[in-house]
Design a protein around this motif. Structure first.
Motif, PDB file in Angstrom:
ATOM      1  N   GLY A  38      -2.864 -10.061   5.359  1.00 40.37           N
ATOM      2  CA  GLY A  38      -3.215  -8.650   5.208  1.00 40.37           C
ATOM      3  C   GLY A  38      -3.613  -7.958   6.492  1.00 40.37           C
ATOM      4  O   GLY A  38      -4.040  -6.814   6.477  1.00 40.37           O
ATOM      5  N   LEU A  96       0.841  -1.197   0.000  1.00 41.48           N
ATOM      6  CA  LEU A  96       0.000   0.000   0.000  1.00 41.48           C
ATOM      7  C   LEU A  96       0.876   1.247   0.000  1.00 41.48           C
ATOM      8  O   LEU A  96       1.984   1.230   0.523  1.00 41.48           O
ATOM      9  N   ASN A 108     -10.991  -4.055   4.802  1.00 44.23           N
ATOM     10  CA  ASN A 108     -10.273  -4.596   5.955  1.00 44.23           C
ATOM     11  C   ASN A 108      -9.522  -3.520   6.732  1.00 44.23           C
ATOM     12  O   ASN A 108      -9.102  -2.518   6.175  1.00 44.23           O
ATOM     13  N   SER A 109      -9.323  -3.793   8.012  1.00 43.19           N
ATOM     14  CA  SER A 109      -8.481  -2.952   8.851  1.00 43.19           C
ATOM     15  C   SER A 109      -7.107  -3.602   8.928  1.00 43.19           C
ATOM     16  O   SER A 109      -6.986  -4.805   9.146  1.00 43.19           O
ATOM     17  N   VAL A 110      -6.073  -2.783   8.748  1.00 39.01           N
ATOM     18  CA  VAL A 110      -4.692  -3.261   8.786  1.00 39.01           C
ATOM     19  C   VAL A 110      -4.012  -2.627   9.993  1.00 39.01           C
ATOM     20  O   VAL A 110      -4.065  -1.414  10.176  1.00 39.01           O
ATOM     21  N   ARG A 141       5.680   3.420   2.036  1.00 40.76           N
ATOM     22  CA  ARG A 141       4.878   2.264   1.647  1.00 40.76           C
ATOM     23  C   ARG A 141       4.585   1.380   2.848  1.00 40.76           C
ATOM     24  O   ARG A 141       5.214   1.499   3.894  1.00 40.76           O
ATOM     25  N   LYS A 184      -7.111   1.542   6.588  1.00 34.81           N
ATOM     26  CA  LYS A 184      -8.096   0.763   5.838  1.00 34.81           C
ATOM     27  C   LYS A 184      -7.503   0.313   4.514  1.00 34.81           C
ATOM     28  O   LYS A 184      -6.810   1.063   3.840  1.00 34.81           O
ATOM     29  N   ASN A 185      -7.775  -0.933   4.167  1.00 36.21           N
ATOM     30  CA  ASN A 185      -7.414  -1.493   2.863  1.00 36.21           C
ATOM     31  C   ASN A 185      -8.636  -2.245   2.358  1.00 36.21           C
ATOM     32  O   ASN A 185      -8.976  -3.293   2.901  1.00 36.21           O
ATOM     33  N   LEU A 186      -9.303  -1.658   1.372  1.00 35.30           N
ATOM     34  CA  LEU A 186     -10.568  -2.193   0.884  1.00 35.30           C
ATOM     35  C   LEU A 186     -11.542  -2.230   2.052  1.00 35.30           C
ATOM     36  O   LEU A 186     -11.827  -1.227   2.657  1.00 35.30           O
ATOM     37  N   PRO A 235      -0.689   6.052   3.882  1.00 37.81           N
ATOM     38  CA  PRO A 235      -2.028   6.653   3.943  1.00 37.81           C
ATOM     39  C   PRO A 235      -2.002   8.137   4.309  1.00 37.81           C
ATOM     40  O   PRO A 235      -1.102   8.605   4.994  1.00 37.81           O
ATOM     41  N   GLY A 280       0.538  -4.511   8.644  1.00 39.60           N
ATOM     42  CA  GLY A 280       1.216  -3.671   7.665  1.00 39.60           C
ATOM     43  C   GLY A 280       2.559  -3.221   8.210  1.00 39.60           C
ATOM     44  O   GLY A 280       2.628  -2.622   9.280  1.00 39.60           O
ATOM     45  N   LEU A 333       2.190  -5.693   3.292  1.00 39.41           N
ATOM     46  CA  LEU A 333       1.166  -6.441   4.022  1.00 39.41           C
ATOM     47  C   LEU A 333       1.551  -7.905   4.191  1.00 39.41           C
ATOM     48  O   LEU A 333       1.913  -8.577   3.220  1.00 39.41           O
TER      49      LEU A 333
END
Length: 153
Positions: free
Chosen positions: A91, A29, A54-56, A84, A50-52, A32, A94, A87
Motif C-alpha cells: 500500500g 482508491l 497511511n501516505s501513498v 483510480r 492519504k489512505n486511512l 483524490p 499507488g 495500490l
C-alpha cells in the motif's frame, strides 16, 4: 503465482491494459480531490495521497510503462485521464490508472512468461487472451524505491 491458477485484476493505463495478481494487490482508491505535491521529485512521481492513516506515493504509471507514442493520444494532465489508483507494495505505492476493469482467473499456461527480466523487470509476462501486460508488483515496488526508474520512450 506462476505454478497454479491465480486471480488477476485488469486495469488500463493510457489505453494499455495491465494485469496485477490479486493476492499482491493492496487495494483500489478513487482519484483524490487533493494531492500533496512534492517538488524536486522525478516527473513520474505525482505526490502523496492519504489512505486511512497511511501516505501513498502516487505514480504516473503511464510515464513508466506506456511508450511515448501511445501516451500522446491521451491527455497529458494525469488528473484528466486517471480515475483510480491501484495500490501495491504493501500500500506504499499507488499506480494511477484510467480505469479498473475486472478480475479474471488465469492459468499459468495462459501467460507468456518472460524468461529474462533484465530490462523492465516489473514485466512478468503477457496475458495472451486479454492482450495485457502482467506486472510483478513486488518488482515494480522495488523499482520505484530505487533510483533506476526510467521514462518509457
Amino acid at each position: 503465482y506462476a505454478n497454479e491458477p491465480f486471480e488477476a485484476l485488469l486495469f488500463k493505463v493510457s489505453g494499455v491494459k495491465l494485469a496485477v495478481p490479486l493476492k499482491e494487490l493492496n487495494g483500489i482508491l478513487e482519484w483524490p480531490e487533493t494531492l500533496t505535491e512534492m517538488p524536486g521529485h522525478a516527473p513520474w512521481f505525482l505526490g502523496i495521497v492519504k489512505n486511512l492513516e497511511n501516505s501513498v506515493n502516487l505514480i504516473d504509471t503511464a510515464l513508466i510503462v506506456v511508450p511515448e507514442k501511445l501516451r500522446q493520444a491521451f491527455p497529458a494532465d494525469v488528473g484528466e485521464r486517471c480515475q483510480r489508483i491501484v495500490l501495491i507494495g504493501d500500500g506504499k505505492w499507488g499506480l494511477a490508472c484510467d480505469a479498473v476493469e475486472e478480475v479474471i482467473t488465469l492459468e499459468p499456461s495462459s501467460v507468456r512468461w518472460r524468461t529474462s527480466r533484465t530490462k523492465r523487470r516489473w514485466l512478468a509476462g503477457t496475458v495472451i487472451e486479454h492482450m495485457s501486460a502482467l506486472i510483478d508488483p513486488e518488482e515494480f515496488a522495488a523499482l520505484l524505491a530505487s533510483d533506476e526508474v526510467g521514462i518509457a520512450s
